[in-house]
Design a protein around this motif. Sequence first.
Motif, PDB file in Angstrom:
ATOM      1  N   ASN A  81       0.790  -1.232   0.000  1.00 40.25           N
ATOM      2  CA  ASN A  81       0.000   0.000   0.000  1.00 40.25           C
ATOM      3  C   ASN A  81       0.821   1.280   0.000  1.00 40.25           C
ATOM      4  O   ASN A  81       0.365   2.297  -0.525  1.00 40.25           O
ATOM      5  N   ILE A  82       2.003   1.244   0.581  1.00 42.09           N
ATOM      6  CA  ILE A  82       2.844   2.439   0.687  1.00 42.09           C
ATOM      7  C   ILE A  82       4.025   2.361  -0.279  1.00 42.09           C
ATOM      8  O   ILE A  82       4.561   3.371  -0.696  1.00 42.09           O
ATOM      9  N   GLY A  83       4.473   1.144  -0.583  1.00 42.27           N
ATOM     10  CA  GLY A  83       5.521   0.947  -1.573  1.00 42.27           C
ATOM     11  C   GLY A  83       6.912   0.692  -1.031  1.00 42.27           C
ATOM     12  O   GLY A  83       7.697  -0.005  -1.656  1.00 42.27           O
ATOM     13  N   SER A  84       7.245   1.248   0.122  1.00 40.31           N
ATOM     14  CA  SER A  84       8.605   1.093   0.650  1.00 40.31           C
ATOM     15  C   SER A  84       8.623   1.303   2.159  1.00 40.31           C
ATOM     16  O   SER A  84       7.949   2.189   2.682  1.00 40.31           O
ATOM     17  N   PHE A  85       9.453   0.502   2.840  1.00 37.39           N
ATOM     18  CA  PHE A  85       9.650   0.691   4.282  1.00 37.39           C
ATOM     19  C   PHE A  85      10.366   2.007   4.560  1.00 37.39           C
ATOM     20  O   PHE A  85      10.282   2.537   5.660  1.00 37.39           O
ATOM     21  N   ASN A  86      11.059   2.537   3.556  1.00 37.47           N
ATOM     22  CA  ASN A  86      11.780   3.808   3.720  1.00 37.47           C
ATOM     23  C   ASN A  86      10.825   4.985   3.918  1.00 37.47           C
ATOM     24  O   ASN A  86      11.246   6.050   4.365  1.00 37.47           O
ATOM     25  N   LYS A  87       9.556   4.808   3.583  1.00 41.62           N
ATOM     26  CA  LYS A  87       8.570   5.882   3.750  1.00 41.62           C
ATOM     27  C   LYS A  87       8.040   5.963   5.182  1.00 41.62           C
ATOM     28  O   LYS A  87       7.284   6.872   5.515  1.00 41.62           O
ATOM     29  N   ILE A  88       8.423   5.002   6.009  1.00 40.42           N
ATOM     30  CA  ILE A  88       8.036   5.005   7.421  1.00 40.42           C
ATOM     31  C   ILE A  88       9.146   5.684   8.210  1.00 40.42           C
ATOM     32  O   ILE A  88      10.302   5.278   8.138  1.00 40.42           O
ATOM     33  N   LYS A  89       8.783   6.706   8.959  1.00 44.73           N
ATOM     34  CA  LYS A  89       9.763   7.400   9.802  1.00 44.73           C
ATOM     35  C   LYS A  89      10.003   6.638  11.101  1.00 44.73           C
ATOM     36  O   LYS A  89      11.139   6.459  11.535  1.00 44.73           O
ATOM     37  N   ARG A  90       8.887   6.211  11.745  1.00 45.21           N
ATOM     38  CA  ARG A  90       9.039   5.498  13.005  1.00 45.21           C
ATOM     39  C   ARG A  90       7.757   4.778  13.387  1.00 45.21           C
ATOM     40  O   ARG A  90       6.666   5.099  12.914  1.00 45.21           O
ATOM     41  N   VAL A  91       7.937   3.802  14.268  1.00 44.91           N
ATOM     42  CA  VAL A  91       6.821   3.098  14.894  1.00 44.91           C
ATOM     43  C   VAL A  91       6.369   3.955  16.074  1.00 44.91           C
ATOM     44  O   VAL A  91       7.185   4.378  16.888  1.00 44.91           O
ATOM     45  N   ILE A  92       5.079   4.225  16.163  1.00 45.68           N
ATOM     46  CA  ILE A  92       4.553   5.009  17.280  1.00 45.68           C
ATOM     47  C   ILE A  92       3.926   4.099  18.335  1.00 45.68           C
ATOM     48  O   ILE A  92       4.259   4.179  19.506  1.00 45.68           O
ATOM     49  N   LYS A  93       3.004   3.210  17.914  1.00 44.16           N
ATOM     50  CA  LYS A  93       2.258   2.403  18.882  1.00 44.16           C
ATOM     51  C   LYS A  93       1.979   1.028  18.315  1.00 44.16           C
ATOM     52  O   LYS A  93       1.634   0.892  17.148  1.00 44.16           O
ATOM     53  N   VAL A  94       2.127   0.015  19.160  1.00 42.74           N
ATOM     54  CA  VAL A  94       1.800  -1.361  18.809  1.00 42.74           C
ATOM     55  C   VAL A  94       0.843  -1.907  19.870  1.00 42.74           C
ATOM     56  O   VAL A  94       1.078  -1.728  21.065  1.00 42.74           O
ATOM     57  N   LEU A  95      -0.230  -2.554  19.418  1.00 41.02           N
ATOM     58  CA  LEU A  95      -1.133  -3.269  20.315  1.00 41.02           C
ATOM     59  C   LEU A  95      -1.081  -4.732  19.917  1.00 41.02           C
ATOM     60  O   LEU A  95      -1.465  -5.093  18.801  1.00 41.02           O
TER      61      LEU A  95
END
Length: 154
Positions: A81-95
Amino acid sequence: MNTPEENFAALGLNLPPAPKPLGVYKPCLVDGKYLYLSGHGPVQDDASLIIGRIGETVSQEDGKLAAQQVGLTMLATIKANIGSFNKIKRVIKVLGMVNCTPEFEKHPFIINGASELFAKIWGEENGIGVRSAVGMGSLPDNIPVEIEALFELE
């Protein structure tokens, strides 16, 4: 410093097929600079699910591996859906939700399977966010682990 894509490639892990919704929901949603992922289960490379209850038919160690597989499933959704893990800056919350027997108490150990994966991809500073790890009496299709997450986009 390696990119998240390079970090993932170095792990030598496969992404399963990104799952299709089995109900009335979106697997992910972008809102401004945030990416919300719906609850994901442990989809394997052949698109089948890992099933079983931790403390009953699934060991603690296999439960942690199932949580890692959920993390890989979430990564498949990000990639699709986003195309690349490089487009993620950081993990905020995990449940993390653990399908387990009433006496099982090591929920955080199980969810570490996904959290450790994210830390390897985005680094400890950006790959570890806030988290909850809770036990459930059951989960859909008798999967051992379901995880949802919130990420910040670049």
